[in-house]
Scaffold this motif. Structure first.
Motif, short mmCIF file in Angstrom:
data_model
loop_
_atom_site.label_atom_id
_atom_site.label_comp_id
_atom_site.label_asym_id
_atom_site.label_seq_id
_atom_site.Cartn_x
_atom_site.Cartn_y
_atom_site.Cartn_z
N HIS A 146 0.84 -1.20 0.00
CA HIS A 146 0.00 0.00 0.00
C HIS A 146 0.87 1.25 0.00
O HIS A 146 1.95 1.26 0.59
CB HIS A 146 -0.90 0.00 1.24
CG HIS A 146 -2.02 -1.00 1.15
ND1 HIS A 146 -3.23 -0.72 0.54
CD2 HIS A 146 -2.11 -2.28 1.57
CE1 HIS A 146 -4.02 -1.78 0.59
NE2 HIS A 146 -3.36 -2.74 1.22
N THR A 148 0.59 5.87 -0.64
CA THR A 148 -0.27 7.05 -0.80
C THR A 148 0.37 7.98 -1.81
O THR A 148 1.53 8.37 -1.66
CB THR A 148 -0.44 7.77 0.55
OG1 THR A 148 -1.03 6.86 1.50
CG2 THR A 148 -1.33 8.98 0.40
N PRO A 154 -4.69 13.56 -0.77
CA PRO A 154 -3.90 12.35 -1.06
C PRO A 154 -4.80 11.19 -1.47
O PRO A 154 -5.91 11.04 -0.98
CB PRO A 154 -3.20 12.08 0.27
CG PRO A 154 -3.19 13.39 0.98
CD PRO A 154 -4.44 14.08 0.58
N ARG A 156 -5.07 7.00 -1.98
CA ARG A 156 -4.49 5.71 -1.60
C ARG A 156 -4.36 4.82 -2.83
O ARG A 156 -5.19 4.87 -3.74
CB ARG A 156 -5.34 5.03 -0.54
CG ARG A 156 -5.33 5.76 0.79
CD ARG A 156 -6.11 5.03 1.86
NE ARG A 156 -7.51 4.92 1.50
CZ ARG A 156 -8.15 3.76 1.36
NH1 ARG A 156 -7.49 2.62 1.53
NH2 ARG A 156 -9.42 3.75 1.04
#
Length: 625
Positions: A146, A148, A154, A156
């Motif tokens: 994962h 950002t 922002p 994801r």
């Protein structure tokens, strides 16, 4: 005080007669699974499985919607949103999530397999599908990363790749670092479509990047070594080429060694192999098409041909046969050949197997088609004729007379492999008058102390020779050939000394084995070796009549065969125009036409006068005229 003898006997009988449960766990027993064809009754749990999955999807979508709304509310309360574009992006993201929770879409997704699902705009939903596809968390090879993307607000994102299949440097330098350093000021319009396009165009320096909307494409790319990038709010995945699995480098040919010519050989990398052919045949007409083979593995198969030379019908037929294969796994090009060839039950090969790029390029220039399977260091060339298997890569480097002599020698070697032991048996049993009396007496004297019939003697030696050959192949390194030679010498000498076989049979079998090694193609040599045993039985039962009958049947079989639409015995049967490169190889400057049987688009290989310098004056003589 210990027990007396009566108590000991009593306990012994008690242990022997009275049942006691075993203290060790039961041994493993592989039970048979229920047959899938049998219709099993629908259990209540199975009936509710679709509804449960539908409910889970709704919960994940609701959680995502709640997070988006809370985030938007907080942003509005703090006054952080500075432009109307950010509102528009959030609105489009929420609208996309709303379309995915329509009753029809939910009902379809609930009963679909993970590979049949479409990529969702919800990152958690995509993660759930990936976990089902790759059996997470049991499967430790699949990595979910994962991150950002520093936009405003922002965003994801999630990367999925297989450990060991990707290049970690490419992953860091071409994906992670550019994404994390992506400037929010460069984003013109933070909508779903423009965001992925802008990231692909400005942020990902990988050489091959494409988008996918279904998980079947995503799964195929990840299994091939690509990295899938999912962005929250975007209903599509970005597939980035990060292949980096360990592969063997380009080496020297092992089974087709030559004194002259190129010394490069194929490896297990499909792109490396196609690149080797393209570096040899530098032409924009060279086309490379990819077809996936195997339902579970989706192994790439490259089909290569010269578009301006090869017959289009031949290319379409090969593609049709490969695309028409329905099986779960094809791991070798020999297996693929058996799926698509015209006569899989006949011993004779119908495709030329080679590990040399220069040989593939030579056949492609004649109008043939080559196919290469991913992970296999060999290419197969079709269509071919019987005489193609007696050519070697070195023939193209030698002058015509030398190549012609070697090809005739290989043909003689092939028929020696097939017929020499049979001729011995036929003459020994039925036609001894065909030999001079001195030779007949010498053979009879050599076999005087041998207790076995001649047929058993020959088959015994043939079996021993094949055993030594097979054992030598399985022993690794130089030990294989050494043990093979030593084993043959010791075994032959010991067999003659023990009067198990006669010296003449040892000589015949040694000549037969030596001749079989002179056949350039291993598949053709194997076919001759197998048919030799049939010929032995015919010779032992019918003599030369049996050998002639076997040859006649073999010729009829060869004349009835076809290799991808081309007669196997062309240009002999049917009669076709030869091009001075069948058995007798003519000068290269006289080979003006391509093989007639291939029916190529461009039949002319070179003009009638290919050596134009012969029509010009010598250097230095131009000024004198």
């Amino acid at each position: 005080m210990g027990d007396n003898i009566i108590v000991k006997i009593y306990r012994y009988l008690q242990d022997m007669l009275v049942y006691k449960p075993s203290r060790t766990p039961p041994t493993f027993f592989l039970e048979e699974l229920p047959n899938e064809d049998e219709t099993s009754p629908i259990t209540p749990a199975a009936a509710l499985q679709g509804s449960a999955e539908e409910l889970n999807m709704l919960l994940r979508q609701a959680k995502s919607l709640q997070d988006s709304m809370e985030k938007l509310t907080e942003t509005l309360r703090d006054g952080k949103i500075s432009s109307i574009d950010e509102f528009r992006a959030e609105y489009k993201k929420l609208s996309q999530l709303q379309t995915e929770i329509s009753p029809a879409r939910l009902a379809y997704d609930a009963v679909s397999t993970p590979s049949e699902r479409q990529v969702s705009a919800n990152l958690e939903e995509n993660r759930s599908i990936v976990e089902k596809l790759y059996r997470l968390p049991e499967n430790k090879d699949t990595v979910i990363r994962h991150l950002t993307i520093p936009l405003s607000p922002p965003v994801r994102a999630m990367m999925v790749f297989l450990e060991g299949m990707v290049d970690s440097k490419t992953l860091i330098l071409a994906i992670l670092q550019p994404l994390m350093l992506f400037s929010a000021d460069r984003v013109v319009n933070n909508t779903a479509d423009s965001l992925t396009d802008q990231i692909i165009e400005e942020c990902l320096p990988a050489n091959q990047v494409k988008k996918a909307v279904d998980f079947q494409s995503v799964q195929n790319s990840i299994n091939s070594g690509d990295t899938a990038l999912f962005i929250n709010g975007v209903p599509e995945a970005v597939l980035i080429d990060t292949k980096g699995m360990a592969q063997r480098s380009v080496g020297r040919p092992v089974t087709e060694q030559t004194i002259r010519g190129s010394q490069a050989a194929f490896s297990e990398g499909l792109r490396i192999n196609t690149g080797l052919i393209r570096s040899t045949l530098k032409s924009s007409d060279l086309v490379t098409e990819f077809v996936a083979v195997g339902k579970r593995t989706n192994t790439n198969c490259a089909i290569m041909y010269l578009a301006s030379v090869a017959n289009p019908s031949l290319v379409k037929e090969i593609k049709r046969r490969i695309e028409g294969i329905s099986t779960s796994y094809v791991g070798d090009i020999g297996t693929l050949q058996q799926f698509i060839e015209d006569h899989p039950g006949i011993l004779f090969p119908q495709a030329l197997s080679t590990e040399r790029p220069d040989r593939v390029a030579s056949h492609l220039s004649e109008g043939r088609v080559a196919f290469i399977l991913e992970g296999v260091p060999f290419a197969h060339i079709v269509p071919v004729s019987f005489f193609t298997f007696f050519h070697s890569a070195e023939d193209f480097s030698f002058k015509g007379p030398n190549s012609s002599f070697l090809r005739i020698l290989r043909l003689i070697a092939g028929f020696t492999t097939l017929l020499l032991p049979s001729f011995y048996l036929a003459i020994y049993y039925f036609h001894p008058e065909a030999l001079p009396t001195e030779i007949v007496l010498a053979i009879a004297g050599a076999r005087e102390r041998v207790p076995f019939p001649a047929l058993v003697e020959v088959i015994l030696m043939e079996f021993s020779f094949e055993l030594i050959r097979e054992g030598g192949l399985r022993i690794p390194g130089v030990l294989g050939s050494t043990i093979g030679i030593v084993g043959a010498l010791i075994l032959g000498q010991a067999a003659v000394t023990a009067n198990i076989v006669s010296p003449i049979v040892v000589i015949i079998i040694a000549l037969t084995g030596l001749a079989s090694f002179a056949i350039p193609d291993f598949q053709m040599a194997m076919a001759f070796r197998m048919l030799r045993f049939v010929m032995l039985l015919l010779a032992a039962t019918l003599g030369l009549v049996g050998v002639a009958s076997g040859l006649l049947i073999m010729v009829l079989l060869l004349c009835s065969m076809k290799s991808f639409g081309v007669p196997y015995m062309v240009p002999v049967a049917p009669k076709a125009k030869a091009n001075l490169d069948v058995v007798i190889r003519g000068p290269v400057f006289r080979q003006e036409q391509r093989p007639d049987a291939l029916n190529t688009i461009d039949r002319q290989r070179q003009p009638h006068i290919s050596r134009k310098w012969m029509m010009e004056k010598p250097a230095g003589e131009e000024d004198k005229s």
